[in-house]
Design an enzyme around this catalytic site. Structure first.
Site, short mmCIF file in Angstrom:
data_model
loop_
_atom_site.label_atom_id
_atom_site.label_comp_id
_atom_site.label_asym_id
_atom_site.label_seq_id
_atom_site.Cartn_x
_atom_site.Cartn_y
_atom_site.Cartn_z
CD GLU A 193 -3.00 -0.79 0.20
OE1 GLU A 193 -3.09 0.33 -0.37
OE2 GLU A 193 -3.69 -1.77 -0.11
CB CYS A 218 -1.53 7.09 1.49
SG CYS A 218 -2.38 5.92 2.49
#
Ligand code: UN1
Length: 521
Positions: free
Chosen positions: A271, A305
């Site tokens: 990720e 993020c």
């Protein structure tokens, strides 16, 4: 430079190192024991809101420590995988209750360690609690499936099996939630783990592991080693016994992790970065969109993020939007996240200040965007000893500018004008990342069209790009990931491997694809 010194420099950029003999000392957790690193060295972890405050001393672990932790995980694996999943889940439900009891303290310690405001660290712990209860429920599901076999008197089914020993490398921005996204599904599926938390936030991950110990997770099932990516992290990715590496962090580091895994044929789930966009159309509720943009761009000081680092605004409402956005951004109270009045805390460390301030310069000089507000590091009064940067808005950005393309991971957002929904979608998709996107509009047709055409893993309508919930898959396209999804039930596909099972009860050799089967046989 020694590793300990390096840590000091990372978080304590102005060289104000203090003796920290009173700072609490923490240890690695290996095979059910709290132990020193074999190096005997410790690094210090500082409060980014005030670097005079030493949060604690943590082991500088090396390959030797990682290898010991992996050996402990190996030792514990057979017993744990043979423990029925509903029993494994009972322990995890206990863990969830322990986290609820400790939530306030854990949130306070997290704010002290990484800076985000108390409401948000409370949210981080809550996300770990939600993940624990939701995923522990899988202990009584972990569904496989049955399917017809092509020969008579033959049965076919698919079951999930644990992957084995897993290395979990976790980031500092969600230091309890993200480890929980990996740890809880790994455990419920019957794996054993070694965690290497980011060096900026070892305490929150140690707190999670302590809660596991208290809940009764058997020795060796969960191990944690603190230290640096270049040494402890690299030793994890290289260890041949770790069948799976699950990593969250930057796209650059992710590539290194992926290469190391490819070398030894390990499973690897990544990720990574994002450059998420909110599209604000001409029919949007502008005040609502402003609230979403402020929250998305400056929540966690932009260090998510999923942060809303691009705001793509229809030309018809552009001026009004920018004016209101700048007004709100200017009014945000920046300070110590532990103070209830603070709306935005510091950034994580000196390197982050350097990188973010560098991008602010790039925005002004190289890109030539208009700095509409912010742009400064705050260094006076209450901000004198921390890593504070003003909420920063760049207006009149072109989609190709570096500040509109690269992940800044700080309180900086770029506003880009667009002539139409189509153009806005093209801009949204015109970056290397694909994590999250959002649209503000009152028109259901345009909302669905935008949802369908944006190439991201997460999409919001009339809400910001942040705020993912644990029972839906989390992850992104392109440089954001490598095709996996965490959270939801989808995460089980990372932490278990399918076994296809055929049971032939015909009493004779039946050759699939070869023997002819007569009708009604
Ligand atoms: C991250 O941005 O690194 O959706 C994780 C969110 C949080 C998780 C973010 N629930 O913003």
């Amino acid at each position: 430079m020694s590793q300990a010194k390096k840590a000091l420099n990372r978080k304590n950029g102005r060289g104000a190192a203090r003796a920290s003999s009173q700072a609490k000392t923490y240890y690695n957790y290996i095979g059910g024991e709290w132990v020193r690193a074999s190096s005997g060295e410790f690094f210090e972890n500082f409060n980014p809101a005030d670097t005079r405050d030493v949060v604690g001393r943590f082991p500088v672990s090396t390959k030797e420590d990682v290898d010991r932790a992996v050996a402990a995980a190996r030792e514990a694996f057979d017993r744990w995988r043979r423990t029925p999943a509903p029993r494994r889940a009972e322990i995890l439900f206990r863990l969830g209750n322990i986290l609820i009891e400790k939530k306030d303290r854990l949130a306070r310690e997290m704010t002290r360690e990484m800076g985000k405001v108390l409401k948000e660290t409370g949210g981080d712990v809550q996300e770990a609690i939600d993940c624990t209860f939701y995923t522990a429920g899988e202990g009584r599901r972990l569904h496989g499936f049955t399917t017809p076999a092509e020969m008579p008197n033959k049965f076919a089914m698919c079951v999930r099996q644990p992957v084995g020993l897993c290395g979990l490398i976790t980031p500092w921005n969600f230091p309890m939630a993200i480890p929980s996204w990996k740890l809880i599904p790994a455990l419920v599926c019957g794996n054993t783990v070694v965690i290497k938390p980011a060096e900026d936030t070892p305490l929150s991950s140690i707190n999670l592991v302590k809660a596991c110990e208290e809940a009764g997770v058997p020795a060796g099932v969960v191990n944690i080693v603190t230290g640096y990516g270049e040494t402890a992290g690299a030793a994890i990715t290289a260890n041949p016994d770790l069948r799976l590496i699950s990593f969250t962090g930057s796209t650059e580091t992710g590539r290194v992790v992926a290469s190391a895994c490819a070398e030894r044929n390990a499973i690897c789930s990544l990720e990574m970065g994002g450059k998420n966009a909110i599209i604000i159309l001409d029919d949007a509720d502008i005040d609502l969109a402003i609230e979403g943009a402020i929250w998305g761009a400056f929540g966690t000081s932009g260090q998510r993020c999923t942060a809303s680092s691009r705001l793509i605004v229809h030309k018809k409402v552009y001026k009004k939007f920018v004016q209101k956005l700048v007004e709100r951004a200017r009014g945000l109270r920046v300070g110590d996240g532990a103070d209830a009045k603070t709306e935005m805390g510091p950034v994580i460390n000196a390197d982050a200040v350097h990188k973010i301030m560098g991008y602010i310069e790039v925005g002004q000089r190289e890109d030539g965007a208009r700095l509409a507000c912010g742009g400064n590091r705050l260094t006076k009064g209450e901000h004198a000893h921390g890593y504070f940067i003003e909420p920063t808005v760049f207006a009149d950005c072109a989609p190709s500018m570096r500040i509109a393309q690269e992940e800044i991971f700080g309180p900086v957002t770029s506003v880009i004008p667009a002539n139409s929904l189509e153009e806005a979608i093209e801009i949204t998709n015109g970056v290397r990342y694909g994590l999250s996107a959002a649209v503000y509009t009152q028109d259901v047709n345009r909302a669905f069209h935008a949802m369908n055409e944006t190439y991201t893993g997460i999409f919001y309508v009339n809400s910001s790009t942040i705020g993912a919930e644990v029972h839906l898959p989390f992850g992104g396209t392109k440089a954001t990931g490598n095709g996996h999804r965490e959270a939801g039930t989808q995460v089980l596909d990372i932490f278990s491997e399918w076994k296809s099972v055929y049971i032939d009860y015909s009493g004779r050799l039946q050759r699939a694809q070869i023997d002819e089967v007569k009708l009604g046989e």
